[in-house]
Scaffold this motif. Structure first.
Motif, PDB file in Angstrom:
ATOM      1  N   GLU A  65       0.808  -1.215   0.000  1.00  0.00           N
ATOM      2  CA  GLU A  65       0.000   0.000   0.000  1.00  0.00           C
ATOM      3  C   GLU A  65       0.853   1.282   0.000  1.00  0.00           C
ATOM      4  O   GLU A  65       0.493   2.278  -0.623  1.00  0.00           O
ATOM      5  N   ASP A  66       1.993   1.219   0.678  1.00  0.00           N
ATOM      6  CA  ASP A  66       2.848   2.419   0.726  1.00  0.00           C
ATOM      7  C   ASP A  66       3.387   2.785  -0.661  1.00  0.00           C
ATOM      8  O   ASP A  66       3.492   3.961  -1.022  1.00  0.00           O
ATOM      9  N   ALA A  69       0.672   4.492  -2.569  1.00  0.00           N
ATOM     10  CA  ALA A  69       0.403   5.834  -2.054  1.00  0.00           C
ATOM     11  C   ALA A  69       1.476   6.830  -2.496  1.00  0.00           C
ATOM     12  O   ALA A  69       1.192   8.015  -2.715  1.00  0.00           O
ATOM     13  N   GLN A  70       2.730   6.375  -2.637  1.00  0.00           N
ATOM     14  CA  GLN A  70       3.814   7.282  -3.023  1.00  0.00           C
ATOM     15  C   GLN A  70       3.579   7.895  -4.403  1.00  0.00           C
ATOM     16  O   GLN A  70       3.899   9.061  -4.641  1.00  0.00           O
ATOM     17  N   ASP A  72       0.489   7.634  -6.079  1.00  0.00           N
ATOM     18  CA  ASP A  72      -0.952   7.764  -6.323  1.00  0.00           C
ATOM     19  C   ASP A  72      -1.419   6.808  -7.412  1.00  0.00           C
ATOM     20  O   ASP A  72      -2.075   7.192  -8.379  1.00  0.00           O
ATOM     21  N   ASN A  89      -8.046   0.221  -5.036  1.00  0.00           N
ATOM     22  CA  ASN A  89      -8.319   1.615  -5.418  1.00  0.00           C
ATOM     23  C   ASN A  89      -8.648   1.789  -6.906  1.00  0.00           C
ATOM     24  O   ASN A  89      -8.429   2.853  -7.493  1.00  0.00           O
TER      25      ASN A  89
END
Length: 400
Positions: A65-66, A69-70, A72, A89
């Motif tokens: 997940e990280d 997120a970095q 998008d 997502n």
């Protein structure tokens, strides 16, 4: 501006062009490297994301997940039957079912306007999508022949650009040179005109008083002879000042030629008569050498051409001892007409010649003016030295 200065300026422009091209190439290379880094940064998470998605006991477990997120990103796994097996997502507008044509399209381009990257896995196709408008995808295809020609085209374009820059620089330098030369010519003209004007006024007074003293019968003969010498030397100074002005005007192309049809035989006879009537020094003789057949006519400035011949005749008298024989002549040679002035001095060395390189001797100004007048008429003056002093003026004939 001397030629070496022009070469220095051209070299400076060339170095500037090379520097600009180097900076452009360096910038382009930096852009390519940056793009490669961005591509690697895009691909590297996809590999890690694939490793972070593990199928255990019939269910997918995801630990990246990280990474998503970095940047998008969103992620989905499409199975072999075209059905989305897993997603994280994923936008709602992105479909959950795909056929072969859909997969072939979005693997190279976009999926619902989302730029995507894909990675093949044993259990299907992993698809990572970025936000709309974040990445521009373009496929370029080049034949190997064109790819091999790219270095050649690059070199040709470099030299073409360099030639264009040098040509532009040459035009600018030529314009600046003309402006600078014009300013120098005007300054020199003003200075010479001012000096000439300042010299003429006292010189006229010296010549006038010397003439009066020369004609004064109350003075002893020795004093009258001295006054005559003063008058003659003053006339020499006046002639030098006039020659200096005319030389400057011809050198700067400020003397407009007033060309007319000129019949040589009558012109030369009149020139010889005027020179004799002006008072030929004692011990000198002047002979006119003209061919029996008629001479051609010239397109020439009568005043300047007479000035050139008078300078040569005066030079023969001024720089030779009594007894010299002066000859003035002309003949046709090919498509040109040859005028000459020659003097023969028995048992005496010929006078030194005018040399443009080092300025010549003291009497060189008059001979330089002769060369300039010949050049202004499209001709050439040639000086010879041996047992005699000879100057030949080769002038083009008047077109029929």
């Amino acid at each position: 501006m001397k030629l070496k200065h022009l070469w220095k300026a051209a070299g400076l422009v060339a170095l500037s062009a090379i520097l600009i091209l180097t900076l452009c190439l360096a910038g382009l290379l930096a852009l390519v490297l940056r793009s490669a880094q961005i591509t690697q940064f895009w691909n590297a998470p996809l590999t890690k994301l694939s490793q972070s998605l593990v199928l255990e006991e019939g269910r997918y477990h995801f630990t990246g997940e990280d990474l998503l997120a970095q940047q998008d990103l969103w992620l989905m796994l499409v199975g072999r039957d075209g059905q989305v097996l897993w997603q994280y997502n994923k936008p709602a507008e992105v479909p959950d079912q795909y056929d072969l044509l859909d997969v072939a399209a979005f693997t190279r381009w976009y999926l619902e306007d989302y730029p995507v990257q894909t990675r093949i896995r044993p259990d299907g196709l992993l698809v990572a999508g970025a936000p709309k408008g974040s990445t521009w995808k373009l496929t370029i295809s080049l034949s190997e022949q064109i790819l091999h020609l790219l270095p050649v085209w690059g070199v040709l374009l470099f030299f073409l650009s360099l030639i264009c820059v040098l040509a532009l620089a040459a035009l600018l330098l030529r314009r600046w040179f003309r402006q600078d030369q014009q300013a120098r010519d005007e300054a020199r003209s003003d200075w010479i005109n001012g000096i000439s004007h300042d010299i003429r006024t006292p010189l006229s007074m010296v010549m006038g008083y010397a003439g009066q003293l020369e004609a004064d019968s109350a003075l002893p003969p020795a004093r009258r002879d001295q006054a005559a010498i003063i008058r003659r030397q003053s006339q020499t100074i006046r002639d030098l000042v006039n020659d200096l002005n005319l030389t400057m005007r011809l050198d700067c192309q400020m003397q407009a030629l007033r060309k007319t049809k000129l019949d040589l035989a009558p012109f030369l006879r009149q020139t010889a008569a005027d020179f004799l009537n002006s008072g030929l020094a004692e011990g000198f003789s002047l002979a006119l050498d003209l061919p029996d057949q008629p001479l051609p006519s010239l397109e020439a400035d009568e005043f300047l051409l007479r000035r050139a011949l008078n300078n040569l005749l005066i030079n023969c008298v001024r720089h030779n001892p009594p007894g010299a024989v002066i000859r003035l002549g002309a003949r046709q040679t090919g498509k040109a007409c040859l005028l000459w002035v020659e003097n023969t001095t028995p048992d005496a060395p010929a006078p030194p010649l005018y040399q443009e390189e080092d300025g010549g001797p003291a009497h060189g100004t008059g001979l330089k003016l002769v060369a300039q007048i010949a050049a202004a008429h499209g001709g050439q003056a040639t000086f010879f030295q041996g047992e005699t002093f000879l100057c030949q003026l080769r002038l083009p004939m008047r077109p029929s």
